[in-house]
Motif scaffolding. Structure first.
Motif, PDB file in Angstrom:
ATOM      1  N   THR A  90     -14.034  54.645  -7.987  1.00 21.61           N
ATOM      2  CA  THR A  90     -12.834  55.470  -8.282  1.00 21.61           C
ATOM      3  C   THR A  90     -12.065  54.958  -9.490  1.00 21.61           C
ATOM      4  N   SER A  91     -12.126  53.989 -10.179  1.00 19.89           N
ATOM      5  CA  SER A  91     -11.119  53.892 -11.307  1.00 19.89           C
ATOM      6  C   SER A  91     -11.974  53.176 -12.604  1.00 19.89           C
ATOM      7  N   THR A  92     -13.510  53.376 -12.531  1.00 17.23           N
ATOM      8  CA  THR A  92     -14.282  52.836 -13.497  1.00 17.23           C
ATOM      9  C   THR A  92     -15.598  53.786 -13.673  1.00 17.23           C
ATOM     10  N   ASP A  93     -16.205  53.941 -14.483  1.00 16.43           N
ATOM     11  CA  ASP A  93     -17.794  54.406 -14.304  1.00 16.43           C
ATOM     12  C   ASP A  93     -18.564  53.056 -13.987  1.00 16.43           C
ATOM     13  N   PRO A  94     -19.374  53.295 -12.945  1.00 15.27           N
ATOM     14  CA  PRO A  94     -20.338  52.219 -12.637  1.00 15.27           C
ATOM     15  C   PRO A  94     -21.488  52.212 -13.578  1.00 15.27           C
ATOM     16  N   TYR A  95     -21.479  53.018 -14.478  1.00 18.41           N
ATOM     17  CA  TYR A  95     -22.719  53.180 -15.450  1.00 18.41           C
ATOM     18  C   TYR A  95     -22.292  53.113 -16.971  1.00 18.41           C
ATOM     19  N   GLN A  96     -21.069  52.714 -17.169  1.00 20.94           N
ATOM     20  CA  GLN A  96     -20.554  52.450 -18.488  1.00 20.94           C
ATOM     21  C   GLN A  96     -21.351  51.560 -19.226  1.00 20.94           C
ATOM     22  N   PRO A  97     -21.347  51.509 -20.678  1.00 14.47           N
ATOM     23  CA  PRO A  97     -22.268  50.587 -21.580  1.00 14.47           C
ATOM     24  C   PRO A  97     -22.216  49.248 -21.016  1.00 14.47           C
ATOM     25  N   ALA A  98     -21.219  48.549 -20.386  1.00 15.73           N
ATOM     26  CA  ALA A  98     -21.400  47.079 -20.106  1.00 15.73           C
ATOM     27  C   ALA A  98     -22.527  47.137 -18.975  1.00 15.73           C
ATOM     28  N   GLU A  99     -22.759  47.823 -18.267  1.00 15.06           N
ATOM     29  CA  GLU A  99     -23.966  47.974 -17.353  1.00 15.06           C
ATOM     30  C   GLU A  99     -25.337  47.533 -17.667  1.00 15.06           C
ATOM     31  N   TYR A 100     -25.644  48.112 -18.914  1.00 17.85           N
ATOM     32  CA  TYR A 100     -27.007  48.059 -19.486  1.00 17.85           C
ATOM     33  C   TYR A 100     -27.168  46.500 -19.504  1.00 17.85           C
ATOM     34  N   LYS A 101     -26.271  45.612 -19.975  1.00 16.08           N
ATOM     35  CA  LYS A 101     -26.432  44.083 -19.794  1.00 16.08           C
ATOM     36  C   LYS A 101     -26.086  43.369 -18.736  1.00 16.08           C
ATOM     37  N   GLU A 102     -25.151  43.859 -18.181  1.00 21.13           N
ATOM     38  CA  GLU A 102     -24.550  43.036 -16.902  1.00 21.13           C
ATOM     39  C   GLU A 102     -25.083  43.444 -15.677  1.00 21.13           C
ATOM     40  N   ARG A 103     -25.370  44.727 -15.293  1.00 18.73           N
ATOM     41  CA  ARG A 103     -26.275  45.054 -14.083  1.00 18.73           C
ATOM     42  C   ARG A 103     -25.641  44.835 -13.013  1.00 18.73           C
ATOM     43  N   VAL A 104     -24.060  45.007 -12.973  1.00 12.46           N
ATOM     44  CA  VAL A 104     -23.404  44.753 -11.792  1.00 12.46           C
ATOM     45  C   VAL A 104     -23.693  45.734 -10.711  1.00 12.46           C
ATOM     46  N   THR A 105     -23.665  46.988 -11.074  1.00 13.32           N
ATOM     47  CA  THR A 105     -23.933  48.297 -10.469  1.00 13.32           C
ATOM     48  C   THR A 105     -25.214  48.257  -9.771  1.00 13.32           C
ATOM     49  N   ARG A 106     -26.416  47.849 -10.333  1.00 16.15           N
ATOM     50  CA  ARG A 106     -27.600  47.742  -9.799  1.00 16.15           C
ATOM     51  C   ARG A 106     -27.598  46.545  -8.849  1.00 16.15           C
ATOM     52  N   SER A 107     -26.806  45.386  -9.042  1.00 15.82           N
ATOM     53  CA  SER A 107     -26.954  44.541  -8.179  1.00 15.82           C
ATOM     54  C   SER A 107     -26.462  44.811  -6.817  1.00 15.82           C
ATOM     55  N   LEU A 108     -25.311  45.707  -6.898  1.00 12.30           N
ATOM     56  CA  LEU A 108     -24.554  46.205  -5.746  1.00 12.30           C
ATOM     57  C   LEU A 108     -25.630  47.141  -5.070  1.00 12.30           C
TER      58      LEU A 108
END
Length: 273
Positions: A90-108
Motif C-alpha cells: 500500500t505504501s511502497t513498491d515491493p519490487y523497488q531497486p532495494a529488492e534486487y539485493k535484499e529479497r524481502v518480497t521474495r522471502s514473503l
C-alpha cells in the motif's frame, strides 16, 4: 537514486488490518518503508510515514528484517480467524531497486507458498516482478499481479516519474506474466496523459484493466495530491485538462472500445480481490 539511505529495521508485526479504500482485504503487507521510485504524485508523501521523517521522500528505504519469519507466524494466526486477503503493497513498491539485493518480497512470497493466504494482490510498477514467476505459479489463482502502467507515452512518464522503470519494460513484463499463465492486470493509476493507441497496446497482454485517478484514488478526494503540487507539472506541459475529475472518462471510453466493458474496472473495484 543517488545518496539513497538504507536502514535495517526489526518490526514487531508485518500484517496490518485492511480498511477504508482496501476494506475488501483483511490485511495489507509492506516489505519496505519508503520507496526510491519517488513518483511525483505519490499520496504517501502526504502520510505520516513521510511527513514525520526528516529526509525527503524517495531518498530513504527501511528494509524490514525477519519479515518472512514474522509473516509465517502471523499468517498462521490470521487464517484461524477467517479468510486472509492480502494487498501488497500500500505504501511502497515491493519490487523497488532495494529488492534486487535484499529479497524481502521474495522471502514473503516463499512464506505464502508454504502457508497460502486466500488471495494476495501484488501491486508494483517494476519489471523485477518477473523474477518471482516461479512462486506466482505455485500460488495459482490465489495471486494477481497488478502492474502500474499510467500511460503509454514514455516522455510523459519521464516528466512525472523519472526514477521509475520505463513503460516498455513493464509491457514486456505483462507479456511474460501472460505467457506463464500468471493472473495479471494493467493498472492505469493514477492515469496520466496517454494516446489513443494505449488500449491496443494492452489488449494482447491482459484481460483486466483498472483505471483510477487522484480524485477517486488518493483516499482524500484529491486533497493529498493537491498538497503535493503535482498540478504544476500538468501546467508546465500545457496538459491541465488531464488534471480534472472527468479526465478518466477519456481513457475509459477509449478502453471500452477495445476491451469488453466487464474487463475495465474503475478505481476501488479494480483493486478488489
Amino acid at each position: 537514486m543517488a545518496n539513497e539511505s538504507h536502514t535495517y529495521t526489526y518490526p514487531k508485526t508485518i500484517l496490518n488490518k485492511g480498511s477504508g479504500y482496501l476494506s475488501g482485504y483483511s490485511h495489507t503487507l509492506n516489505p519496505y518503508a519508503g520507496c526510491s521510485f519517488s513518483c511525483s504524485y505519490c499520496y504517501v508523501r502526504q502520510m505520516p510515514i513521510s511527513l514525520f521523517r526528516q529526509e525527503q521522500w524517495g531518498t530513504w528505504v527501511d528494509i524490514k528484517q525477519d519479515a518472512a519469519k514474522l509473516l509465517r507466524k502471523e499468517l498462521s494466526l490470521a487464517k484461524r480467524k477467517g479468510a486472509v486477503m492480502i494487498f501488497m503493497s500500500t505504501s511502497t513498491d515491493p519490487y523497488q531497486p532495494a529488492e534486487y539485493k535484499e529479497r524481502v518480497t521474495r522471502s514473503l512470497l516463499e512464506a505464502m507458498v508454504d502457508e497460502p493466504p486466500d488471495f494476495v494482490l501484488v501491486q508494483t510498477r517494476s519489471p523485477l516482478v518477473r523474477r518471482d514467476i516461479d512462486l506466482f505459479a505455485q500460488l495459482g489463482d490465489k495471486v494477481r499481479i497488478s502492474m502500474t502502467v499510467e500511460t503509454d507515452l514514455e516522455h510523459i512518464r519521464k516528466q512525472f516519474t523519472p526514477e521509475a522503470p520505463p513503460i516498455a519494460a513493464r509491457l514486456k513484463t505483462l507479456q511474460l506474466l501472460a505467457d506463464a499463465g500468471i493472473p495479471a492486470q494493467a493498472t492505469i493509476a493514477p492515469l496520466l496523459p496517454s494516446s489513443g493507441r494505449f488500449p491496443k497496446l494492452l489488449k494482447p497482454l491482459v484481460n483486466r484493466v483498472c483505471i483510477d485517478d487522484y480524485f477517486m484514488g488518493d483516499g482524500s478526494g484529491g486533497k493529498r495530491t493537491r498538497k503535493i503540487g503535482v498540478e504544476a507539472i500538468y501546467k508546465r506541459l500545457g496538459l491541465e485538462d488531464w488534471y480534472k475529475p472527468g479526465a478518466y472518462r477519456i481513457v475509459y471510453d477509449r478502453f471500452i472500445e477495445e476491451f469488453p466493458e466487464e474487463q475495465v474496472y474503475i478505481s476501488q473495484k479494480g483493486f478488489e480481490p
